[in-house]
Design a protein around this motif. Structure first.
Motif, PDB file in Angstrom:
ATOM      1  N   GLU A  82       1.428   6.713  -6.851  1.00 55.60           N
ATOM      2  CA  GLU A  82       0.210   7.334  -7.366  1.00 55.60           C
ATOM      3  C   GLU A  82       0.132   8.811  -7.003  1.00 55.60           C
ATOM      4  O   GLU A  82      -0.145   9.664  -7.866  1.00 55.60           O
ATOM      5  N   ILE A  83       0.387   9.144  -5.742  1.00 54.43           N
ATOM      6  CA  ILE A  83       0.228  10.526  -5.281  1.00 54.43           C
ATOM      7  C   ILE A  83       1.355  11.404  -5.808  1.00 54.43           C
ATOM      8  O   ILE A  83       1.114  12.540  -6.253  1.00 54.43           O
ATOM      9  N   ALA A  84       2.597  10.917  -5.766  1.00 52.97           N
ATOM     10  CA  ALA A  84       3.717  11.721  -6.252  1.00 52.97           C
ATOM     11  C   ALA A  84       3.554  12.051  -7.736  1.00 52.97           C
ATOM     12  O   ALA A  84       3.790  13.195  -8.160  1.00 52.97           O
ATOM     13  N   THR A  85       3.121  11.066  -8.519  1.00 45.53           N
ATOM     14  CA  THR A  85       2.909  11.315  -9.951  1.00 45.53           C
ATOM     15  C   THR A  85       1.812  12.339 -10.174  1.00 45.53           C
ATOM     16  O   THR A  85       1.944  13.248 -11.009  1.00 45.53           O
ATOM     17  N   ARG A  86       0.726  12.215  -9.433  1.00 46.21           N
ATOM     18  CA  ARG A  86      -0.394  13.146  -9.602  1.00 46.21           C
ATOM     19  C   ARG A  86       0.017  14.577  -9.263  1.00 46.21           C
ATOM     20  O   ARG A  86      -0.347  15.528  -9.975  1.00 46.21           O
ATOM     21  N   VAL A  87       0.761  14.768  -8.208  1.00 45.66           N
ATOM     22  CA  VAL A  87       1.188  16.107  -7.808  1.00 45.66           C
ATOM     23  C   VAL A  87       2.100  16.717  -8.865  1.00 45.66           C
ATOM     24  O   VAL A  87       1.947  17.891  -9.246  1.00 45.66           O
ATOM     25  N   VAL A  90       0.836  -1.208   0.000  1.00 46.89           N
ATOM     26  CA  VAL A  90       0.000   0.000   0.000  1.00 46.89           C
ATOM     27  C   VAL A  90       0.865   1.250   0.000  1.00 46.89           C
ATOM     28  O   VAL A  90       0.546   2.244  -0.678  1.00 46.89           O
ATOM     29  N   PHE A  91       1.968   1.214   0.745  1.00 48.99           N
ATOM     30  CA  PHE A  91       2.851   2.383   0.795  1.00 48.99           C
ATOM     31  C   PHE A  91       3.431   2.681  -0.582  1.00 48.99           C
ATOM     32  O   PHE A  91       3.451   3.844  -1.024  1.00 48.99           O
ATOM     33  N   MET A  92       3.886   1.655  -1.294  1.00 46.79           N
ATOM     34  CA  MET A  92       4.445   1.863  -2.631  1.00 46.79           C
ATOM     35  C   MET A  92       3.349   2.283  -3.615  1.00 46.79           C
ATOM     36  O   MET A  92       3.563   3.166  -4.463  1.00 46.79           O
ATOM     37  N   VAL A 107      -0.863  -6.037  -6.846  1.00 45.23           N
ATOM     38  CA  VAL A 107      -0.155  -6.971  -5.958  1.00 45.23           C
ATOM     39  C   VAL A 107      -0.824  -7.021  -4.596  1.00 45.23           C
ATOM     40  O   VAL A 107      -0.998  -8.098  -3.999  1.00 45.23           O
ATOM     41  N   PHE A 108      -1.229  -5.859  -4.096  1.00 45.51           N
ATOM     42  CA  PHE A 108      -1.874  -5.820  -2.777  1.00 45.51           C
ATOM     43  C   PHE A 108      -3.172  -6.610  -2.773  1.00 45.51           C
ATOM     44  O   PHE A 108      -3.406  -7.441  -1.889  1.00 45.51           O
ATOM     45  N   TYR A 109      -4.037  -6.362  -3.753  1.00 49.86           N
ATOM     46  CA  TYR A 109      -5.333  -7.037  -3.756  1.00 49.86           C
ATOM     47  C   TYR A 109      -5.229  -8.513  -4.129  1.00 49.86           C
ATOM     48  O   TYR A 109      -6.070  -9.318  -3.714  1.00 49.86           O
ATOM     49  N   ARG A 110      -4.196  -8.874  -4.870  1.00 50.05           N
ATOM     50  CA  ARG A 110      -4.076 -10.278  -5.291  1.00 50.05           C
ATOM     51  C   ARG A 110      -3.369 -11.133  -4.252  1.00 50.05           C
ATOM     52  O   ARG A 110      -3.740 -12.290  -4.035  1.00 50.05           O
ATOM     53  N   ILE A 142       3.462   1.870 -12.343  1.00 49.81           N
ATOM     54  CA  ILE A 142       4.067   1.103 -11.249  1.00 49.81           C
ATOM     55  C   ILE A 142       3.177   1.149 -10.011  1.00 49.81           C
ATOM     56  O   ILE A 142       3.011   0.152  -9.302  1.00 49.81           O
ATOM     57  N   GLY A 143       2.579   2.324  -9.740  1.00 46.57           N
ATOM     58  CA  GLY A 143       1.649   2.421  -8.624  1.00 46.57           C
ATOM     59  C   GLY A 143       0.466   1.482  -8.801  1.00 46.57           C
ATOM     60  O   GLY A 143       0.042   0.809  -7.845  1.00 46.57           O
ATOM     61  N   ILE A 144      -0.088   1.414 -10.014  1.00 43.77           N
ATOM     62  CA  ILE A 144      -1.192   0.493 -10.280  1.00 43.77           C
ATOM     63  C   ILE A 144      -0.737  -0.963 -10.113  1.00 43.77           C
ATOM     64  O   ILE A 144      -1.494  -1.812  -9.610  1.00 43.77           O
TER      65      ILE A 144
END
Length: 441
Positions: free
Chosen positions: A218-223, A211-213, A368-371, A361-363
């Motif tokens: 995701e957030i860094a790219t969006r900003v 979740v951290f990765m 990975v988290f959900y699977r 990469i965020g996606i």
């Protein structure tokens, strides 16, 4: 009883970010940059005030005779006081005899067999500590997306304009990014515990790392995308941001209006109808702020007594990330087309490609988290692969409908679709869009 480490992390990030913002605003004042000073203080104080109000509301201090605590909240010292109170409660366990013990029943995650129900004895101290953890989990989300996220965007924008980064600004940006990622992580954990409240949820270190990765990329790219776009098309920033924010702000209200449900009255007994409306507006305001930067794991449903949609599905998440990826690509393309000589020292095609790859990469870490790492993945009614396949099938519905195997029956006279064909198409769409009974948060 677990050590209240989440409370300590929340207060540490709050204190560090506030201190760094106050120091940076003083440097802006010394340099004569009154606009940057005002905006830095605005985002800091806005988040701080909302955190104080949230702690006061959750602990119901207005109905209790605690004038000193209220006064410390007015001084913006509420989180520090609550942290000390939580550590005092933790330290008193086993030393002070508790007046009563309650019994809670939780189910264990099934591993091939039926779920077993386990009873736990919860003392008064553990109950109070649970309230503190819940309060700080919510304040971490508020601090992250109503304070740290706009603060990070502002400071990165200043760095781009001034072509440099001071030590104070860099420190504040790092702390703000950590605060946002931690707030998004707490939002994910909060969603899991709300959805699977009947189960004893144990989150592994690998799940935290995933979740951290996921949230970090995701957030860094969006900003960065928002800052690059705003640096070349300043007049179009407000329409783009307003459209995103208002769409997510009114989305829960539109669903509530379409459901024809009665106005929720069970939020707080002491609140009037006007007070309930204000609380719901603040809640949707926070929901819109989260979705401006990343996917909100907690989905609002104002027609539900708990105000949370517990039947989240893969389709909505897939649509969100598809549209957000396309939006980021469009904003980066506009930046590339209208970039000025200011960016001559940057390899623009390489930067554009790096940002899109970082978002991908965020996606990847999300999948990975959900699977593999989701603590309740055994309770999913459908696998992640099947869910994504259904989403792709819905997006290609028009092509599939015209294939030889699934060709729609048309009337030879008027060329209209027969009722059987229309009914088949409607059933297929509803099967993909209606959320399953058990699905990931």
């Amino acid at each position: 009883m677990r050590f209240p480490s989440s409370i300590f992390v929340s207060v540490s990030l709050f204190t560090a970010e506030t201190t760094a913002a106050l120091y940076l605003s003083s440097t802006y004042r010394s340099a004569g940059d009154q606009i940057w000073q005002g905006l830095t203080l605005l985002f800091t104080l806005l988040a701080s005030v909302l955190v104080q109000l949230t702690l006061t509301f959750i602990h119901r201090d207005l109905n209790r005779d605690r004038p000193l605590v209220l006064f410390l909240h007015l001084l913006q010292l509420g989180p520090i006081v609550r942290c000390l109170e939580a550590f005092c409660i933790y330290g008193s366990v086993g030393v002070v005899e508790e007046p009563y013990v309650s019994i809670t029943k939780k189910k264990q995650i099934p591993r091939g067999g039926p779920a077993e129900e386990v009873e736990r004895h919860v003392g008064q101290a553990e109950g109070k500590l649970f309230t503190h953890r819940a309060a700080f989990a919510r304040t971490s989300v508020i601090q992250a997306f109503l304070g740290s996220a706009p603060q990070l965007t502002l400071q990165l924008y200043i760095c781009v304009l001034q072509r440099g980064m001071s030590v104070g600004r860099g420190t504040l940006m790092v702390i703000s990014l950590l605060s946002i990622v931690y707030g998004a992580l707490r939002c994910n954990i909060l969603a899991i515990k709300i959805k699977y409240e009947e189960y004893e949820v144990d989150i592994s270190p690998m799940a935290y790392f995933s979740v951290f990765m996921w949230r970090g990329f995701e957030i860094a790219t969006r900003v960065v995308v928002l800052v690059l776009f705003s640096s070349v098309l300043k007049l179009w920033v407000l329409p783009v941001v307003s459209l995103n924010f208002l769409a997510f702000f009114f989305y829960p209200w539109v669903l509530f209006w379409l459901s024809h449900s009665p106005f929720p009255e069970n939020i707080e007994k002491t609140l009037s109808r006007l007070g309930t409306t204000v609380v719901l507006c603040l809640l949707t305001f926070l929901y819109a702020g989260i979705n401006m930067f990343c996917w909100s794991a907690v989905q609002l449903k104002l027609s539900d007594p708990d105000l949370i949609n517990k039947s989240h599905n893969w389709y909505r998440m897939a649509v969100f990330y598809t549209l957000r990826f396309l939006e980021n690509a469009l904003l980066l393309s506009l930046w590339y087309l209208y970039k000025t000589d200011f960016y001559t020292y940057v390899c623009a095609p390489l930067l554009l490609l790096q940002l899109l790859v970082a978002y991908a990469i965020g996606i990847f870490f999300m999948l990975v988290f959900y699977r593999f790492c989701h603590p309740c993945r055994r309770l999913f009614s459908s696998s992640m692969t099947q869910g994504l396949w259904d989403c792709s099938m819905l997006l290609c519905l028009s092509c599939k409908a015209r294939s030889p195997e699934n060709r729609l029956v048309e009337s030879p006279e008027k060329g209209l679709k027969s009722p059987e064909a229309r009914r088949t198409t409607l059933q297929y769409i509803m099967a993909l869009t209606i959320p399953p009974r058990h699905s990931p948060c």
